[in-house]
Scaffold this active site. Structure first.
Site, PDB file in Angstrom:
ATOM      1  N   ASP A 106       0.845  -1.188   0.000  1.00 17.41           N
ATOM      2  CA  ASP A 106       0.000   0.000   0.000  1.00 17.41           C
ATOM      3  C   ASP A 106       0.890   1.251   0.000  1.00 17.41           C
ATOM      4  O   ASP A 106       1.765   1.364  -0.847  1.00 17.41           O
ATOM      5  CB  ASP A 106      -0.971  -0.061   1.193  1.00 17.41           C
ATOM      6  CG  ASP A 106      -1.994   1.055   1.212  1.00 17.41           C
ATOM      7  OD1 ASP A 106      -2.971   0.976   0.453  1.00 17.41           O
ATOM      8  OD2 ASP A 106      -1.804   2.004   1.992  1.00 17.41           O
ATOM      9  N   TYR A 236      -1.453  11.180   1.840  1.00 17.29           N
ATOM     10  CA  TYR A 236      -2.314  11.533   0.706  1.00 17.29           C
ATOM     11  C   TYR A 236      -2.276  13.042   0.447  1.00 17.29           C
ATOM     12  O   TYR A 236      -2.328  13.480  -0.700  1.00 17.29           O
ATOM     13  CB  TYR A 236      -3.763  11.114   0.984  1.00 17.29           C
ATOM     14  CG  TYR A 236      -3.963   9.631   1.137  1.00 17.29           C
ATOM     15  CD1 TYR A 236      -4.259   8.834   0.037  1.00 17.29           C
ATOM     16  CD2 TYR A 236      -3.880   9.023   2.391  1.00 17.29           C
ATOM     17  CE1 TYR A 236      -4.460   7.468   0.174  1.00 17.29           C
ATOM     18  CE2 TYR A 236      -4.082   7.652   2.539  1.00 17.29           C
ATOM     19  CZ  TYR A 236      -4.368   6.883   1.427  1.00 17.29           C
ATOM     20  OH  TYR A 236      -4.560   5.538   1.576  1.00 17.29           O
ATOM     21  N   HIS A 301      -7.202  -6.509  -0.594  1.00 18.33           N
ATOM     22  CA  HIS A 301      -6.104  -5.540  -0.494  1.00 18.33           C
ATOM     23  C   HIS A 301      -5.067  -5.891   0.564  1.00 18.33           C
ATOM     24  O   HIS A 301      -3.871  -5.721   0.342  1.00 18.33           O
ATOM     25  CB  HIS A 301      -6.693  -4.155  -0.193  1.00 18.33           C
ATOM     26  CG  HIS A 301      -5.674  -3.058  -0.132  1.00 18.33           C
ATOM     27  ND1 HIS A 301      -4.933  -2.661  -1.235  1.00 18.33           N
ATOM     28  CD2 HIS A 301      -5.251  -2.273   0.887  1.00 18.33           C
ATOM     29  CE1 HIS A 301      -4.112  -1.681  -0.891  1.00 18.33           C
ATOM     30  NE2 HIS A 301      -4.292  -1.426   0.393  1.00 18.33           N
TER      31      HIS A 301
END
Length: 322
Positions: A106, A236, A301
């Site tokens: 990730d 982010y 995921h």
């Protein structure tokens, strides 16, 4: 798990919490969002039994790592986080061990791709999971491209305004947020419309997937209740800043041996253009020493937690070549 050792390591102006076990060549395990060193618990124990020194830090802004103000997202660029890892490698590697093995997942994959771009001299080989290498596009900032592609409800866009998504997370509760994220298995983009979240009621029962125990969720919850989510969200929020700072690496290739693993139910594998990038040669062009791409059937995921035995053997079979 009881044998795993924990320590604080001063690196790059912060105090980094590290979990480690074993002796031998060092394997650095880098987590994503919303994870911690704990996401690698199965790999740490396994690699130690196979004669490796497994090291899993809490990245800056996460868990028990301290020393950076989460109020400033500009402190969370890949340059700074890679700086943390380079300093950590210098501390945890054995004398004479100039390069280490690296495994990422990730956001940990994004960071380790960057590590291999900025400091390939530190990496023997890389096993990366879930997130493909993304070459820098000099024409488009990443947030502009994502907004144009997916709209304003796309989770990465929703994460941008400081305090906004944190306020919604506070209403839903830390445990519910973590459960919704960790158990997400829809093979497509995540949308978080304001006030609706993942579309569940906060009062819906929590039915854990088979790979996640009550104790696991409780551990994650206890740490994120202490730190909040802002540290992780800042990665982010630094996406466009990363783009601005990495102009010198436009067109650069990842020149370390790589194995890539992804689940076919992973939202990343089903993202726009991802399959074509793998199948039509773009990935191999940008990562010329890419040796293997593994696509796990029926896996989501958080693959290193969902299928630990498979992931352990994929890691081991790759790194033992070196």
């Amino acid at each position: 798990m009881d044998k795993i050792q924990h320590k604080m390591v001063p690196v790059n102006g912060i105090d980094m919490h590290v979990a480690e076990l074993g002796k031998g060549p060092t394997v650095l395990l880098i987590h994503g969002f919303p994870e911690l060193w704990y996401a690698w618990r199965h790999q740490i124990v396994f690699l130690a039994t196979q004669g490796y020194h497994a090291v899993a830090p809490d990245l800056r802004g996460y868990g028990d790592t301290t020393g950076v103000a989460t109020s400033d997202a500009t402190k969370f660029t890949t340059l700074q986080v890679v700086g943390d890892l380079v300093a950590l490698i210098d501390v945890v590697a054995a004398p004479g061990e100039e390069k280490v093995f690296v495994v990422g997942h990730d956001w940990g994959a994004i960071i380790t791709w960057a590590l291999c771009l900025y400091r390939p001299d530190k990496v023997k080989a890389l096993v990366n999971m879930s997130v493909l290498f993304t070459p820098r596009n000099p024409k488009f900032k990443p947030l502009d491209a994502l907004r144009a592609l997916y709209g304003n409800d796309y989770y990465v866009i929703r994460f941008q305004e400081p305090g906004e998504i944190e306020g919604e997370f506070a209403v839903w509760g830390t445990e519910r947020v973590l459960y919704d994220m960790l158990s997400y298995r829809t093979p497509g983009p995540v949308f978080l419309p304001k006030g609706i979240g993942f579309g569940n009621s906060p009062n819906d029962p929590i039915v854990l997937p088979s790979w996640l125990t009550k104790e696991d969720l409780a551990y994650y919850t206890s740490k994120f209740e202490k730190t909040g989510f802002t540290g992780g969200l800042n990665y982010y929020r630094a996406l466009n800043t990363n783009w601005e700072l990495t102009a010198p690496w436009t067109g650069a290739k990842v020149k370390v041996p790589v194995k890539f693993i992804v689940g076919d139910l992973d939202l990343t594998y089903n993202a726009f253009g991802a399959k074509d990038y793998i199948e039509k040669g773009g990935f191999k062009k940008d990562v010329p020493l890419l040796e293997d791409v593994v696509i796990l059937k029926g896996v989501g995921h958080f693959l290193q937690e969902e299928k630990p035995d498979e992931i352990n053997h994929h890691i081991l079979n790759f790194i033992k070549q070196f």
